[in-house]
Design an enzyme around this catalytic site. Structure first.
Site: not given
Length: 492
Positions: A37-38, A76, A135
């Protein structure tokens, strides 16, 4: 034993070995898909000499590293929906984090698969999801403050959907969790956006995810079906919480701040944002805004937190890959490492994602194919997240729907052609952006001027000055190409 018997035994052993060899060559490959994530391209293998990411760097050294991979949406849920469906967004709702819940979860099973994972499952794969692949933090539908439901975000994709939420008790609590078992929600956002607690890796939830994934790999070793194992790690998503030992890898004072910490020239504030995600942690040391950058001291602390979380995840990836190798599963398993969106570390005076700049759209993509020669390749072709769907299915010799927006890059991946489409399209904030190997052209559908932005990455790799008004001939040349990516998103 007579010579004839010895000869017969030798022939038998040879035939068994030959058959085993043939089976291994023809068996569909497994897939280990690691979503982080990210994760922007802030890794050792991408040239950051400060970052400590030996495990991911090792995968890159044995596979193909894509230096120009771009997501479709810098948030996301919507980015993951594009990954899973191979489709670009066509409605405003498809830019939101709950797009999968709204558009996929309630659909009846149809002729077309709901995701590429579902298509693999329909073609004989055993599919296992752990953590954040779509998600939802654990694949189930419920809001941050609710108890988990039994309803899956992807009802048809998973043979198994498992998660260990540990002391946090729910996936979303764990996602925003602190080492003492509390979380951002339970503490009413009266928390800092970072934490360095002196705990083991399993003191935060991504460590638990690794242990669960290792257990699952050992089970899958004995499964007669090929498998898809999706492992979704939470960090380095905010809050920057991870074991203190990873913070200690870095000397905060010696870290650099962004090479472009100010708003770009000739750009309206509407193209950026006020770092609300960071500021929602209400005990943040400083409030980020577009009036002036945060102090260098705080910028370095936040960078330290981001780097620490990436190194923490790198260690988890290493444990997972080591287990894959110990089980000899690496010999027939495709490994993919993918970042769902980037993150501004003070770049353009922004902390967070949610822009149409390179920092929010350019992410890590590393693919290791078993048995591929010429490992450690660096692929400079421009590729998009929607391209992953058809590429994976081609590698697995599974048919993909004809309706996909993504185009397979397998020929590039295998070195059979020099380049891919070499353009990428992304959507957000009332705008469409086109990325080529040299330029980024963005068109906004809004009243605030300027609505056209052009950046030359050859002379301005940090996107610090919008040169659209200075280079109208380049804008005119690229605009028809940008319009090819216009899905009608802002014309409803």
């Amino acid at each position: 034993m007579t010579k004839r018997k010895i000869w017969n035994v030798s022939i038998f052993i040879y035939l068994v070995a030959f058959l085993i060899s043939c089976e291994s060559e023809t068996k569909s490959p497994n897939i280990l898909f690691i979503s982080i994530d990210d994760l922007r391209t802030e890794l050792g293998c991408y040239g950051n000499k400060i970052m400590k990411t030996p495990s991911i760097d090792k995968v890159a050294s044995e596979g193909v590293l894509f230096t120009n991979h771009y997501v479709q949406v810098p948030t996301c849920g919507a980015s993951r929906q594009c990954l899973l469906t191979g489709m670009r967004p066509r409605t405003i709702n498809q830019l939101s984090n709950n797009v999968t819940e709204v558009e996929t979860s309630n659909k009846p099973k149809g002729i077309l698969p709901e995701t590429f994972i579902h298509q693999l499952k329909r073609n004989g794969y055993h599919t296992v999801g752990i953590g954040k692949i779509s998600h939802s933090a654990d694949g189930l539908i419920y809001s941050y403050n609710e108890q988990p439901s039994n309803k899956r975000e992807l009802p048809y994709s998973w043979s198994e959907l498992v998660f260990d939420s540990g002391k946090w008790k729910t996936g979303w609590n764990a996602f925003f969790g602190y080492a003492n078992g509390e979380n951002r929600q339970s503490l009413n956002r009266q928390v800092k956006p970072y934490e360095a607690d002196d705990v083991e890796d399993t003191g935060y939830v991504d460590g638990l995810t690794t242990q669960l994934a290792i257990t699952k790999l050992r089970e899958l070793k004995n499964n007669d079906k090929p498998f898809f194992l999706g492992v979704g790690y939470f960090k380095p998503h905010l809050p920057f919480n991870c074991p203190k030992k990873y913070w200690d890898i870095y000397d905060t004072d010696s870290l650099f701040i962004s090479p472009n910490p100010y708003m770009p020239t000739n750009v309206n504030q509407a193209s950026l944002h006020r770092s609300a995600e960071l500021n929602n942690y209400q005990l943040t040391d400083e409030l980020a805004n577009l009036k002036h950058p945060v102090s260098d001291k705080y910028a370095k602390k936040l960078r330290n937190g981001y780097y620490a979380c990436v190194s923490y995840i790198d260690q988890q990836v290493g444990l997972l890959i080591n287990e894959l190798e110990a089980l000899s599963l690496d010999q027939n398993t495709i490994v993919i490492i993918w970042g769902d969106n980037g993150w501004h570390l003070g770049d353009q005076q922004v902390w967070g994602k949610h822009t149409l700049f390179d920092n929010a759209l350019k992410t890590a993509l590393i693919i290791k194919i078993p048995g591929k020669k010429n490992s450690g390749e660096i692929e400079k072709s421009v590729v998009e997240t929607v391209d992953i769907y058809p590429s994976l299915l081609e590698l697995c010799k599974v048919d993909a729907p004809d309706s996909l927006d993504g185009k397979s890059f397998v020929n590039v991946l295998l070195g059979k052609q020099d380049s891919h489409n070499n353009v990428a399209y992304s959507y957000f904030n009332n705008g469409i952006t086109l990325r080529t190997d040299r330029y980024r052209l963005t068109k906004y559908y809004r009243n605030e001027e300027p609505t056209i932005e052009l950046y030359d990455h050859e002379s301005d790799p940090y996107e610090s000055i919008n040169i659209a008004i200075m280079k109208p001939e380049i804008v005119d040349r690229l605009m028809p190409l940008l319009e090819k990516g216009n899905t009608g998103l802002y014309e409803q």
